[in-house]
Scaffold this motif. Structure first.
Motif: not given
Length: 394
Positions: A376-377, A90-99, A367-369, A326-338
């Motif tokens: 997906i991107v 589910w986290a991967m799906l949500l992140f993909a939608v945001l991307v 895994i997600i990034v 809004r947790n640690y993993d989401s902060a790391v994902l933000c670095a990847g998304h950037c």
């Protein structure tokens, strides 16, 4: 001056060593989570550019770059446990939608900016997801289309310059953004990464020292994964086209999980081999950049790209971080998304690697990034660009 493949590898390793030394000596760079290959690579870029200005032309043999990139993504696949893949659903799906939403916004803002500044709308796409998310490869491909089908001139150079601009900012801003979020919200890495704490871990497994035998075993698996992935990418290109590294990633995920059932897989060896390959890839990429191309950017295009950087930072900070928990993993994902919103997937992985080295592991992000950034991107970006082209040409 023309460098051979071996000479290019030598320079790349020197660049990596310089980056490690600089980050170790400059505390500010370490605190900003700046990737060591990026620091060394950008320093090399500046040196090469100054030499070019002085009339000394340097050309590097980039034949090693693609194999290094494939070995890195293969290592990511080998390290991926199917249990973590299931947990990342589910986290991967949500992140993909945001991307995907950010990709569409990049093109929308780019087209609007182009029209406001009196430019052809196609330049808005070049300054949008074509180069910001797509990078040099996608930029070169679509530049050819715009030149051939719409009669634009100089688009190839403009696309290369825009992609270079995005790559630099994506590499420079990912780590500091994650550091800001981690400190602002006082975040810490969970014991096994967010959303995986209930995964069963083998308590009997203890870190094993890296040996020649373990390195050979991992290189053997990676070689098989790279060759099989490259063949699959070519064979299935007529059915659905995916980047070769995505095929390599998937093949190595299967190989890694199969190998874990047959013999012990040394994760420390995978980490060392993968990090080395990533460092070589980034060093060669950055020291081969043509910074002089940025001089040719017209002021309107430069303004457009700066707006794109602001858009990406605002969206990732205000939307991606919040919706991903809004947790640690989401902060790391933000670095990847950037990283891949303004550069490329390897840059994204280098960003999260730099963050986790300083603040703790995030298996979910690793895994997600790569999967979202590679699989997906590319599909979403191509679809969205083609939609804009159809609307604008209709």
């Amino acid at each position: 001056m023309q460098f051979s493949a071996m000479e290019t590898l030598m320079v790349a390793l020197l660049v990596l060593g310089a980056g490690q030394w600089i980050v170790h000596k400059v505390d500010l760079l370490a605190r900003l989570n700046m990737p060591e290959p990026v620091v060394g690579g950008l320093l090399a870029t500046i040196v090469v550019t100054l030499m070019q200005v002085s009339g000394i032309s340097l050309t590097f043999d980039e034949s090693i770059k693609t194999p290094a990139m494939l070995f890195f993504f293969g290592a990511v696949g080998l390290a991926a446990d199917f249990r973590l893949l299931r947990r990342g659903g589910w986290a991967m799906l949500l992140f993909a939608v945001l991307v995907i939403v950010l990709v569409a916004l990049q093109d929308l803002v780019g087209v609007m900016m182009a029209k406001l500044m009196g430019l052809d709308a196609w330049y808005g796409l070049i300054g949008g997801s074509v180069t910001m998310t797509g990078g040099h490869g996608t930029g070169a491909a679509w530049a050819g289309v715009f030149e051939r089908d719409f009669g634009l001139t100089g688009v190839s150079e403009l696309a290369a310059a825009s992609a270079t601009f995005g790559l630099i900012f994506g590499a420079l801003l990912g780590g500091p953004l994650a550091m800001f979020l981690i400190r602002r919200y006082r975040l810490a890495a969970p014991a096994h990464g967010a959303a995986v704490e209930d995964v069963e871990h083998d308590e009997a497994e203890t870190p094993r020292p890296i040996s020649a035998a373990s390195v050979i075993r991992i290189l053997m698996l990676l070689s098989v994964g790279v060759v099989v992935g490259a063949v699959a990418a070519e064979e299935f290109a007529s059915v659905f086209r995916l980047p070769t590294f995505v095929w390599v990633l998937f093949v190595c995920i299967v190989l890694g999980n199969t190998a874990r059932r047959l013999w012990q897989v040394n994760d420390a060896t995978i980490d060392v081999v993968g990090n080395t390959a990533l460092g070589i890839f980034l060093a060669i990429t950055l020291m081969s950049l043509q910074l002089l191309q940025l001089v040719d950017l017209a002021l309107p295009m430069l303004a457009m790209l700066l707006v794109q950087v602001g858009l990406a930072l605002a969206f990732i900070t205000l939307v991606t971080f919040r919706l991903m928990g809004r947790n640690y993993d989401s902060a790391v994902l933000c670095a990847g998304h950037c990283g891949f919103a303004m550069g490329a997937t390897p840059t994204a992985v280098a960003n999260i690697q730099a963050v986790t080295q300083h603040h703790g592991p995030s298996p979910l992000a690793f895994i997600i990034v790569p999967v979202v950034g590679g699989f997906i991107v590319d599909i979403a970006n191509a679809t969205i660009i083609q939609t804009f082209v159809s609307v604008l040409s209709g």
